[in-house]
Design a protein around this motif. Structure first.
Motif, PDB file in Angstrom:
ATOM      1  N   CYS A   1      36.693  77.933  58.753  1.00 55.16           N
ATOM      2  CA  CYS A   1      36.074  77.397  57.539  1.00 55.16           C
ATOM      3  C   CYS A   1      36.095  78.493  56.476  1.00 55.16           C
ATOM      4  O   CYS A   1      35.157  79.294  56.393  1.00 55.16           O
ATOM      5  CB  CYS A   1      34.642  76.957  57.805  1.00 55.16           C
ATOM      6  N   PRO A   2      37.145  78.576  55.676  1.00 54.62           N
ATOM      7  CA  PRO A   2      37.296  79.691  54.751  1.00 54.62           C
ATOM      8  C   PRO A   2      36.289  79.721  53.617  1.00 54.62           C
ATOM      9  O   PRO A   2      36.159  80.739  52.931  1.00 54.62           O
ATOM     10  CB  PRO A   2      38.722  79.509  54.218  1.00 54.62           C
ATOM     11  N   SER A   3      35.562  78.617  53.393  1.00 50.96           N
ATOM     12  CA  SER A   3      34.650  78.553  52.250  1.00 50.96           C
ATOM     13  C   SER A   3      33.182  78.733  52.625  1.00 50.96           C
ATOM     14  O   SER A   3      32.343  78.889  51.739  1.00 50.96           O
ATOM     15  CB  SER A   3      34.831  77.215  51.517  1.00 50.96           C
TER      16      SER A   3
ATOM     17  N   GLY B   1      38.093  72.765  54.438  1.00 53.91           N
ATOM     18  CA  GLY B   1      37.557  73.205  53.154  1.00 53.91           C
ATOM     19  C   GLY B   1      36.112  72.860  52.900  1.00 53.91           C
ATOM     20  O   GLY B   1      35.691  72.798  51.737  1.00 53.91           O
TER      21      GLY B   1
ATOM     22  N   SER C   1      42.233  71.120  53.885  1.00 52.37           N
ATOM     23  CA  SER C   1      41.261  71.083  52.804  1.00 52.37           C
ATOM     24  C   SER C   1      40.781  69.655  52.615  1.00 52.37           C
ATOM     25  O   SER C   1      41.452  68.694  52.992  1.00 52.37           O
ATOM     26  CB  SER C   1      41.893  71.597  51.509  1.00 52.37           C
TER      27      SER C   1
ATOM     28  N   THR D   1      29.953  80.610  53.715  1.00 51.15           N
ATOM     29  CA  THR D   1      29.472  81.984  53.693  1.00 51.15           C
ATOM     30  C   THR D   1      28.362  82.174  54.717  1.00 51.15           C
ATOM     31  O   THR D   1      27.898  81.212  55.338  1.00 51.15           O
ATOM     32  CB  THR D   1      28.928  82.346  52.306  1.00 51.15           C
TER      33      THR D   1
ATOM     34  N   LYS E   1      34.647  84.432  55.514  1.00 45.63           N
ATOM     35  CA  LYS E   1      33.523  84.899  54.704  1.00 45.63           C
ATOM     36  C   LYS E   1      32.325  85.342  55.540  1.00 45.63           C
ATOM     37  O   LYS E   1      31.261  85.618  54.996  1.00 45.63           O
ATOM     38  CB  LYS E   1      33.112  83.826  53.696  1.00 45.63           C
TER      39      LYS E   1
ATOM     40  N   SER F   1      32.386  73.406  52.143  1.00 45.17           N
ATOM     41  CA  SER F   1      31.762  74.527  51.450  1.00 45.17           C
ATOM     42  C   SER F   1      30.254  74.530  51.658  1.00 45.17           C
ATOM     43  O   SER F   1      29.675  73.583  52.203  1.00 45.17           O
ATOM     44  CB  SER F   1      32.059  74.450  49.953  1.00 45.17           C
ATOM     45  N   ASP F   2      29.597  75.600  51.187  1.00 47.43           N
ATOM     46  CA  ASP F   2      28.136  75.680  51.249  1.00 47.43           C
ATOM     47  C   ASP F   2      27.492  74.516  50.511  1.00 47.43           C
ATOM     48  O   ASP F   2      26.463  73.980  50.940  1.00 47.43           O
ATOM     49  CB  ASP F   2      27.646  76.999  50.642  1.00 47.43           C
ATOM     50  N   GLU F   3      28.087  74.126  49.385  1.00 42.72           N
ATOM     51  CA  GLU F   3      27.526  73.037  48.591  1.00 42.72           C
ATOM     52  C   GLU F   3      27.419  71.754  49.389  1.00 42.72           C
ATOM     53  O   GLU F   3      26.453  70.983  49.249  1.00 42.72           O
ATOM     54  CB  GLU F   3      28.398  72.802  47.349  1.00 42.72           C
TER      55      GLU F   3
END
Length: 382
Positions: free
Chosen positions: A237-239, A214, A191, A241, A267, A216-218
């Motif tokens: 990449c679990p976050s 970790g 992460s 989407t 995801k 993310s899309d952000e």
């Protein structure tokens, strides 16, 4: 191309260095050998070949002064580091600082013990003037190594994929923002922490980016991927989407020459990768997992027409083996795509045996014959 006589000299020198006699005998034989009358450039080239074969050892530093001067940089260029010799190596580099200037590659992937940040920082500090490739160890990569990393201005490859502890991305970007030679960056599998996106500056020549952990899309909305990226990889990449993934491709897809998406991507859904050819029309290499495609992956709608021959040359097809995934892509789908010239430049396909494709079936045989005619082949691995 070297003349035959030069290859014979390589054989003679190799024989002389690796006979089971002591170093003094080698020194005497070398000093009286006509090989020592060769230009230094030739001797150096021979030693480089032997080093590439893994035949040069530390004991060869004692053959003669000339060998010491030539072999020393080769021995330290890419040191073989394991837990058994790591501390001794750090101590040697710290006490004889000039040796650090010979180090071009540091692979610490086999260093797995904790508490190594201070030692890693020392190695980076002493090799900062010459280091071109660095693979981080399997535990942490803390403040000390990040601080030392700032001064490795010749660094071209930074691989953090094995780092298992949380990494502060703000500190990482602060360390690499002035590494103008950096072309390859692999994020850690762990992460990551980041709150301030405003100060993110990507290295100007970065062309390879491996995303994992970790992220993310952000992150991709606020820290835009640079247009210099031509090779992009995703791994666990679990976050991220489906929407985030497609946003990334909409930003840099046309520039990509290589795209690899490796299982697992929790995801992602069936069909997430179906639009890859639309977003990335210029790919030369593509790696997919059938977990994230549908049976329409090779259809006309997804292999949309482009005003030139689609350049894809290499395709990797993986599969998790989960129930229902092995039937997502059938060999008939690929055979039809090849037959209808939707992938006119495709030469090599490597797929997993988990797909259950029968090598003796009509459609697999057609794929094999077609790729063979193109000078490539189909490889089914385990």
């Amino acid at each position: 191309m070297w003349p035959r006589s030069q290859f014979q000299k390589v054989d003679v020198l190799h024989h002389c260095l690796h006979r089971p006699h002591n170093v003094m005998q080698v020194d005497l034989e070398m000093s009286s050998s006509p090989l020592m009358n060769m230009p230094i450039e030739i001797i150096e080239r021979i030693l480089e070949i032997l080093n590439a074969w893994g035949k040069l050892k530390a004991r060869h530093l004692r053959v003669c002064k000339l060998f010491y001067q030539l072999v020393l940089p080769m021995i330290y260029r890419s040191p073989y580091l394991r837990a058994t010799n790591f501390f001794a190596f750090v101590e040697t580099i710290s006490s004889k600082k000039r040796l650090g200037s010979y180090i071009k590659e540091l692979d610490l992937s086999y260093i797995i013990q904790t508490g190594k940040n201070a030692f890693v920082a020392k190695l980076l500090k002493h090799s900062r003037g010459s280091l071109e490739l660095f693979v981080a160890p399997q535990t942490s990569f803390g403040f000390g190594p990040l601080l030392a990393l700032k001064h490795c201005h010749r660094l071209r490859v930074l691989d953090l994929r094995l780092v298992s502890e949380t990494l502060n991305l703000e500190e990482l970007f602060d360390s690499i923002r002035h590494l103008d030679e950096l072309v390859h960056l692999s994020f850690p599998r762990s992460s990551v922490e980041i709150t301030n996106f405003e100060n993110i500056v990507w290295p100007p020549r970065l062309s390879f980016l491996r995303i994992s952990g970790g992220i993310s899309d952000e992150f991709f909305h606020r820290a835009r991927i640079p247009s210099t990226i031509t090779q992009l990889e995703f791994s666990h990449c679990p976050s991220i989407t489906e929407a985030g993934f497609q946003f990334i491709l909409s930003q840099v897809g046309e520039n990509l020459r290589s795209l690899k998406v490796q299982y697992p991507m929790p995801k992602f859904n069936e069909g997430t990768l179906d639009r890859v050819f639309i977003f990335c029309p210029n790919l030369l290499v593509l790696e997919i997992s059938v977990d994230y495609v549908s049976s329409t992956f090779f259809d006309d709608d997804t292999l949309v027409h482009v005003p030139y021959k689609r350049p894809l040359r290499t395709l990797y097809i993986d599969c998790s083996g989960m129930l229902g995934t092995s039937t997502r892509l059938e060999p008939i789908d690929l055979a039809i795509a090849l037959n209808e010239d939707r992938l006119p430049m495709l030469k090599n396909i490597r797929c997993t045996a988990k797909l259950g494709w029968d090598p003796q079936s009509e459609y697999v045989s057609y794929i094999v014959d077609e790729l063979d005619d193109r000078g490539g082949g189909l490889y089914i691995g385990y």
